[in-house]
Scaffold this motif. Structure first.
Motif: not given
Length: 287
Positions: A140-150
């Motif tokens: 559900s979330l990897s494409e949008k958030y996979g490379k972002l930090t906390v």
């Protein structure tokens, strides 16, 4: 979308969650099992920090138990004594949370719901653990958030996407306060969940709220150690289980979001727990 004698019979996982999230003690436990090392892991000093007030008017004061904000209080984690990292202990209450439930939902973090009674003393009401299915999270979330930090996630709609996504998640409540009645739980959810339903869906949700709170019938007893599972399943179905007995299920994306918002939303019961859960989700996405 959200018992403690552990009547559940979840299959024991071959290994614990792989993330190195939350407190250092949990990371040590995970690393020890992953490496297959038969080593002793030191316990974090734990105290069963629950109270047992004797004031006769406290029961009525608890009717709005969950509705007000509790002081953020992170329950540090330690390895369960005899379960070799198959569970994690909340050192503030002594309650144990399985590292995995339902075969695939892994523990993301633990928090504590506290309540100030008449401004006199704080009551530890229940410990809670938040679980999620790793594959669902990634899908559900990897494409949008996979490379972002906390820190970068805080600038995005990450929490909203987690709460609204079709992701299998469970909030497990373990009752700490021994005098809590099911009536108090029902009343508290009427206020806290009702406020969230109104916030996200407007005022015309009384029927949905009643359908949810009516599951908590007077016949159910919830002494200290009882477990309530609030599980969001595929298709945004909220399933409620009390001490191993299913008491109802409701299909509603709005209701699922309202429940999760209590624990990982903008104004959660335990802010530190929310941050640790977000960090755990980030770790999953970056693998």
């Amino acid at each position: 979308m959200v018992s403690l004698r552990f009547p559940f019979s979840f299959p024991q996982p071959p290994k614990p969650p792989r993330h190195s999230f939350l407190r250092p003690s949990y990371a040590v436990a995970a690393a020890a099992v992953a490496g297959g090392a038969a080593v002793a892991v030191g316990f974090i000093a734990a105290t069963k920090n629950w109270t047992n007030p004797h004031s006769p008017f406290l029961e009525s004061a608890l009717n709005s138990l969950f509705s007000n904000h509790s002081s953020p209080l992170w329950a540090s984690l330690s390895l369960a004594d005899n379960s070799a990292a198959s569970s994690v202990v909340d050192s503030k209450t002594g309650f144990s949370f399985p590292s995995v439930i339902g075969d695939s939902q892994q523990l993301l973090g633990i928090g504590l719901r506290r309540k100030a009674i008449l401004g006199l003393k704080n009551i530890n009401v229940y410990a809670f653990g938040v679980y999620a299915d790793n594959d669902d999270i990634k899908e559900s979330l990897s494409e949008k958030y996979g490379k972002l930090t906390v820190s970068e996630l805080q600038e995005k709609d990450f929490d909203k996407d987690v709460m609204e996504g079709d992701i299998c998640m469970t909030v497990r409540l373990q009752i700490v306060y021994g005098k809590l009645s099911i009536r108090s739980v029902r009343s508290a959810f009427e206020e806290s969940v009702g406020n969230r339903l109104q916030k996200f869906g407007g005022s015309d949700n009384k029927e949905l709220l009643h359908k949810f709170t009516s599951q908590f019938k007077d016949e159910y007893k919830i002494p200290r150690g009882s477990v309530i599972d609030l599980s969001r399943e595929r298709g945004h179905v909220l399933r409620t289980i009390i001490d191993g007995k299913e008491v109802g299920s409701i299909q509603s994306q709005l209701l699922c979001r309202a429940i999760l918002d209590l624990y990982i939303g903008e104004d959660p019961f335990d802010r530190q727990a929310k941050e640790d859960i977000r960090q755990a989700l980030t770790s999953i996405l970056q693998k």
